[in-house]
Design an enzyme around this catalytic site. Sequence first.
Site, mmCIF file in Angstrom:
data_model
loop_
_atom_site.group_PDB
_atom_site.id
_atom_site.type_symbol
_atom_site.label_atom_id
_atom_site.label_comp_id
_atom_site.label_asym_id
_atom_site.label_seq_id
_atom_site.Cartn_x
_atom_site.Cartn_y
_atom_site.Cartn_z
ATOM 1 N N SER A 1 0.809 -1.217 0.000
ATOM 2 C CA SER A 1 0.000 0.000 0.000
ATOM 3 C C SER A 1 0.845 1.271 0.000
ATOM 4 C CB SER A 1 -0.943 0.000 1.202
ATOM 5 O OG SER A 1 -1.829 -1.095 1.141
ATOM 6 N N HIS B 1 0.053 3.446 4.641
ATOM 7 C CA HIS B 1 -0.759 4.108 3.625
ATOM 8 C C HIS B 1 -0.515 5.616 3.641
ATOM 9 C CE1 HIS B 1 -2.749 0.297 4.473
ATOM 10 N NE2 HIS B 1 -3.480 0.415 3.369
#
Length: 406
Positions: free
Chosen positions: A280, A345
């Site tokens: 991610s 993220h």
Amino acid sequence: MEQSSPRMTSGTRETPVNSSPAVAANAEGEEIEVLESTDVLPVAPEDYDPDNSGFISTERFRDLLATHGSELDPHKLEVLLALADGNADGKICYQDFVNLMSNKRSNSFRRAILQGSRQLKGCSLRDEVGLGLPQRLVRHVAYETLPREVDRKWYFDSYTYCPPPWLILVITIAEVAVFMYYGFVLDRLVLQVSSPSFLKSPLPYHPQLRAQAWRYLSYIFMHTGIEHLSLNMAMQLLVGVPLEMVHGALRIGLVYVCGVLAGSLAVSVTDMTAPVVGSSGGVYALVSAHLANVVMNWSGMKCQFKLFRMAMALVCMSVEFGRAVWLRFYPPAFPPCPNPSFVAHLGGVVVGLTLGVVVLQNYEQRLQEQSLFWIFFCVYTLFVLCAVFWNIFAYSLLDVRLPPPP
């Protein structure tokens, strides 16, 4: 019909007599090739600049284009005409012309000269007909990623699928292969993280094993489950492959790896007891940079349904981020080790909105010539160094209670 072609050699001009158009085209191509390999720029041709002032009038420049324009690719000719139209004072600096020929586009420009004899077309790239499937794909990618028509045409003419967009494809295939391997080993595809052997792999980042430096990058090949892998793989392919086709593996690889490393380091600083898995960080760096580039060049981006597609991209990112937040605070299957962190993220997003935007905005210019790139790169390097020192000293100084090693 025969014509002459001026050629500069060692600071002087020689005008061969009775040279054919092919010879003239080759001579022009050689001039540009020599210009690319030397740092010393030639002086302006005397016939085109009788006052030796370094400028040529736009009228004279247009006359030359009208005379010799049939030898150029029509898309390249439009750039030169734009150069003439963009000078309100009626003059074009020869240095600007040389810079235009010396930058990233010079190779495709030289090939266009050597090809020759293409007719001028005034239509946009989208209106061109008779294109094969590979050419239509390149045109589609150009409209997906580039905000200016002139850039799209330059890219369309110069792209050859050699090399192909291999980097993102190789990373994706490796992620799928690792996932399938551990799917058989752990005997599960959904929520692999709930298996007691999941973190025993040499790939995930674990706070107790942070001295194993490769884990700050290798964690991208492990995913918590098929739902995690599917979302990351979809965004990685749909955004990463077109970006790599336009900007090349080196630039996109730089953004991707910086996002991956920033993600694991951000977790080690802010969520010190949690492990990290999944790609991610790199995926969010690419997607964030692309979305920011679209917003900053909204009027110039001509991709279809761009508002709807941007909304869908944000929905996919939000769903994946929400899944990661839920999993992080869900009671772990094997306490006291918590579930993987979601902070990676956010680290990828920050890289995408800073370093990534600069990379994607400068399609035609070298990154090392951009001051903003060096500013963000230095800030990123400083963050990495601070995070390294944090990992070395802060855990002991703060007496952080880490989960046992897997």
